[in-house]
Design a protein around this motif. Sequence first.
Motif, PDB file in Angstrom:
ATOM      1  N   ILE A  81      93.814  63.174  -7.797  1.00  0.00           N
ATOM      2  CA  ILE A  81      92.622  63.555  -8.558  1.00  0.00           C
ATOM      3  C   ILE A  81      91.373  62.909  -7.958  1.00  0.00           C
ATOM      4  O   ILE A  81      90.311  63.537  -7.853  1.00  0.00           O
ATOM      5  CB  ILE A  81      92.793  63.177 -10.034  1.00  0.00           C
ATOM      6  CG1 ILE A  81      93.940  63.981 -10.655  1.00  0.00           C
ATOM      7  CG2 ILE A  81      91.515  63.406 -10.815  1.00  0.00           C
ATOM      8  CD1 ILE A  81      94.257  63.587 -12.078  1.00  0.00           C
ATOM      9  N   THR A  82      91.496  61.636  -7.552  1.00  0.00           N
ATOM     10  CA  THR A  82      90.358  60.947  -6.927  1.00  0.00           C
ATOM     11  C   THR A  82      89.942  61.630  -5.630  1.00  0.00           C
ATOM     12  O   THR A  82      88.739  61.793  -5.351  1.00  0.00           O
ATOM     13  CB  THR A  82      90.729  59.483  -6.660  1.00  0.00           C
ATOM     14  OG1 THR A  82      91.131  58.856  -7.877  1.00  0.00           O
ATOM     15  CG2 THR A  82      89.550  58.726  -6.072  1.00  0.00           C
ATOM     16  N   LEU A  83      90.921  62.051  -4.848  1.00  0.00           N
ATOM     17  CA  LEU A  83      90.603  62.732  -3.596  1.00  0.00           C
ATOM     18  C   LEU A  83      89.910  64.071  -3.856  1.00  0.00           C
ATOM     19  O   LEU A  83      88.952  64.437  -3.147  1.00  0.00           O
ATOM     20  CB  LEU A  83      91.876  62.945  -2.781  1.00  0.00           C
ATOM     21  CG  LEU A  83      91.704  63.574  -1.397  1.00  0.00           C
ATOM     22  CD1 LEU A  83      90.804  62.707  -0.524  1.00  0.00           C
ATOM     23  CD2 LEU A  83      93.056  63.788  -0.738  1.00  0.00           C
ATOM     24  N   LEU A  84      90.342  64.789  -4.876  1.00  0.00           N
ATOM     25  CA  LEU A  84      89.707  66.065  -5.202  1.00  0.00           C
ATOM     26  C   LEU A  84      88.268  65.862  -5.691  1.00  0.00           C
ATOM     27  O   LEU A  84      87.357  66.621  -5.306  1.00  0.00           O
ATOM     28  CB  LEU A  84      90.524  66.793  -6.270  1.00  0.00           C
ATOM     29  CG  LEU A  84      89.999  68.156  -6.729  1.00  0.00           C
ATOM     30  CD1 LEU A  84      89.927  69.124  -5.556  1.00  0.00           C
ATOM     31  CD2 LEU A  84      90.875  68.719  -7.846  1.00  0.00           C
ATOM     32  N   ARG A  93      76.339  68.603   6.941  1.00  0.00           N
ATOM     33  CA  ARG A  93      76.265  68.397   8.388  1.00  0.00           C
ATOM     34  C   ARG A  93      77.096  67.197   8.833  1.00  0.00           C
ATOM     35  O   ARG A  93      77.706  67.247   9.903  1.00  0.00           O
ATOM     36  CB  ARG A  93      74.810  68.201   8.826  1.00  0.00           C
ATOM     37  CG  ARG A  93      73.965  69.472   8.729  1.00  0.00           C
ATOM     38  CD  ARG A  93      72.551  69.241   9.226  1.00  0.00           C
ATOM     39  NE  ARG A  93      71.761  70.483   9.205  1.00  0.00           N
ATOM     40  CZ  ARG A  93      71.082  70.906   8.160  1.00  0.00           C
ATOM     41  NH1 ARG A  93      71.076  70.177   7.034  1.00  0.00           N
ATOM     42  NH2 ARG A  93      70.416  72.041   8.215  1.00  0.00           N
ATOM     43  N   ASN A  94      77.112  66.140   8.047  1.00  0.00           N
ATOM     44  CA  ASN A  94      77.850  64.929   8.400  1.00  0.00           C
ATOM     45  C   ASN A  94      78.697  64.477   7.209  1.00  0.00           C
ATOM     46  O   ASN A  94      78.300  64.636   6.049  1.00  0.00           O
ATOM     47  CB  ASN A  94      76.888  63.800   8.802  1.00  0.00           C
ATOM     48  CG  ASN A  94      76.024  64.187   9.989  1.00  0.00           C
ATOM     49  OD1 ASN A  94      76.535  64.590  11.030  1.00  0.00           O
ATOM     50  ND2 ASN A  94      74.710  64.062   9.844  1.00  0.00           N
ATOM     51  N   LEU A  95      79.856  63.909   7.532  1.00  0.00           N
ATOM     52  CA  LEU A  95      80.735  63.368   6.496  1.00  0.00           C
ATOM     53  C   LEU A  95      80.323  61.934   6.185  1.00  0.00           C
ATOM     54  O   LEU A  95      80.081  61.137   7.095  1.00  0.00           O
ATOM     55  CB  LEU A  95      82.197  63.407   6.956  1.00  0.00           C
ATOM     56  CG  LEU A  95      82.796  64.796   7.195  1.00  0.00           C
ATOM     57  CD1 LEU A  95      84.195  64.679   7.763  1.00  0.00           C
ATOM     58  CD2 LEU A  95      82.810  65.599   5.908  1.00  0.00           C
ATOM     59  N   SER A  96      80.248  61.588   4.927  1.00  0.00           N
ATOM     60  CA  SER A  96      79.826  60.253   4.518  1.00  0.00           C
ATOM     61  C   SER A  96      80.969  59.258   4.684  1.00  0.00           C
ATOM     62  O   SER A  96      82.156  59.622   4.636  1.00  0.00           O
ATOM     63  CB  SER A  96      79.358  60.274   3.060  1.00  0.00           C
ATOM     64  OG  SER A  96      80.442  60.617   2.200  1.00  0.00           O
ATOM     65  N   MET A  97      80.633  58.000   4.860  1.00  0.00           N
ATOM     66  CA  MET A  97      81.639  56.946   4.976  1.00  0.00           C
ATOM     67  C   MET A  97      82.378  56.735   3.659  1.00  0.00           C
ATOM     68  O   MET A  97      83.547  56.331   3.665  1.00  0.00           O
ATOM     69  CB  MET A  97      80.963  55.647   5.411  1.00  0.00           C
ATOM     70  CG  MET A  97      80.538  55.627   6.875  1.00  0.00           C
ATOM     71  SD  MET A  97      81.942  55.891   8.001  1.00  0.00           S
ATOM     72  CE  MET A  97      82.995  54.497   7.571  1.00  0.00           C
ATOM     73  N   THR A  98      81.736  57.016   2.544  1.00  0.00           N
ATOM     74  CA  THR A  98      82.416  56.872   1.250  1.00  0.00           C
ATOM     75  C   THR A  98      83.598  57.825   1.150  1.00  0.00           C
ATOM     76  O   THR A  98      84.696  57.441   0.729  1.00  0.00           O
ATOM     77  CB  THR A  98      81.425  57.131   0.099  1.00  0.00           C
ATOM     78  OG1 THR A  98      80.321  56.237   0.220  1.00  0.00           O
ATOM     79  CG2 THR A  98      82.098  56.946  -1.250  1.00  0.00           C
ATOM     80  N   TYR A  99      83.376  59.064   1.554  1.00  0.00           N
ATOM     81  CA  TYR A  99      84.466  60.048   1.515  1.00  0.00           C
ATOM     82  C   TYR A  99      85.573  59.675   2.487  1.00  0.00           C
ATOM     83  O   TYR A  99      86.762  59.782   2.156  1.00  0.00           O
ATOM     84  CB  TYR A  99      83.915  61.431   1.838  1.00  0.00           C
ATOM     85  CG  TYR A  99      84.989  62.467   2.029  1.00  0.00           C
ATOM     86  CD1 TYR A  99      85.760  62.911   0.952  1.00  0.00           C
ATOM     87  CD2 TYR A  99      85.252  62.999   3.293  1.00  0.00           C
ATOM     88  CE1 TYR A  99      86.757  63.855   1.129  1.00  0.00           C
ATOM     89  CE2 TYR A  99      86.245  63.940   3.471  1.00  0.00           C
ATOM     90  CZ  TYR A  99      86.994  64.368   2.397  1.00  0.00           C
ATOM     91  OH  TYR A  99      87.974  65.294   2.568  1.00  0.00           O
ATOM     92  N   LEU A 100      85.214  59.218   3.685  1.00  0.00           N
ATOM     93  CA  LEU A 100      86.231  58.821   4.659  1.00  0.00           C
ATOM     94  C   LEU A 100      87.045  57.631   4.164  1.00  0.00           C
ATOM     95  O   LEU A 100      88.271  57.564   4.358  1.00  0.00           O
ATOM     96  CB  LEU A 100      85.564  58.493   5.998  1.00  0.00           C
ATOM     97  CG  LEU A 100      84.908  59.667   6.734  1.00  0.00           C
ATOM     98  CD1 LEU A 100      84.228  59.173   8.008  1.00  0.00           C
ATOM     99  CD2 LEU A 100      85.931  60.739   7.063  1.00  0.00           C
TER     100      LEU A 100
END
Length: 283
Positions: free
Chosen positions: A24-27, A40-47
């Motif tokens: 659920i957290t990943l979704l 355009r860019n992936l955030s470090m929080t998501y990674l």
Amino acid sequence: MTISESKHAESTDRLGIVKLLAGITLLVSLSWEIIAGDHRNLSMTYLTIQFFVCVIFLYDFLLRMLQSEHRGRFFVRHLFYLLISIPYLTLISWTGVRMTHDWGILVGLVPMLRAFLAMFLIVEWMVRGKRGGRMRWLFAAYLFTVVVFTYVSALVFYDYEVLLNPKLEGFGNALWWAWMNVTTVGAEIFPVTAVGKVVCVLLPSLGMMFFPIFTTYILQEYMPQQSNPSPSTPSPSTPSPSTPSSSTSSSSISPASSASSSPDVSTPVPPASSASGAGVPEV
């Protein structure tokens, strides 16, 4: 069940809940990355969130493999679960390779598949111990698949089309577009990217597969209740209480009446020319 088996079952249930929360957290993090991101860019929080979620999935795989009696067989049979639990985005970022946002979203959907499998715990809990368990489980699992897949498709469509499609004015339009396509109604928003066109083909296909299962579920749930006979109408195969059975009527006949009604087949009948009373057998 022994104490060790009960402890093992409790630890498995706890780990299942942890996997569910991780999925659920990943979704939620993926939704926030797409809806509120710059596309355009992936955030470090998501990674970072994806990395820790994948670590939980990998820990679950290794723990189950160590608890298995045949570890080699378990590894081969569950290799797919291992492959979709690897944090590919984090590993690629560690190598220094720059990946575009479009490819990053597609690669980031791989752990979402493992999270989707973990979310099936909710569906199993919903239908556990209820009447018609197998059909109810099939219907609930398919309904859950349609809802989650439609929502993820709306996210992917919005991320790929928002900068190029002039008719897409927000995520609400993307979600509406996804539900109109899964119900095979269609919408006036047409995809312009390759990924958007692929999603536009997959959604109606999933919707067309859903309706037969829904019809089968309705028949399974309600047809047996309508086909049962009324309690006041006796069954043709069941004898009426007021009518004695054949065995009872035959057993209630006295020996004298049975003897008078049918002669004994073992005693020869005397010829008609014999003297009266001489050839009459004893009863």
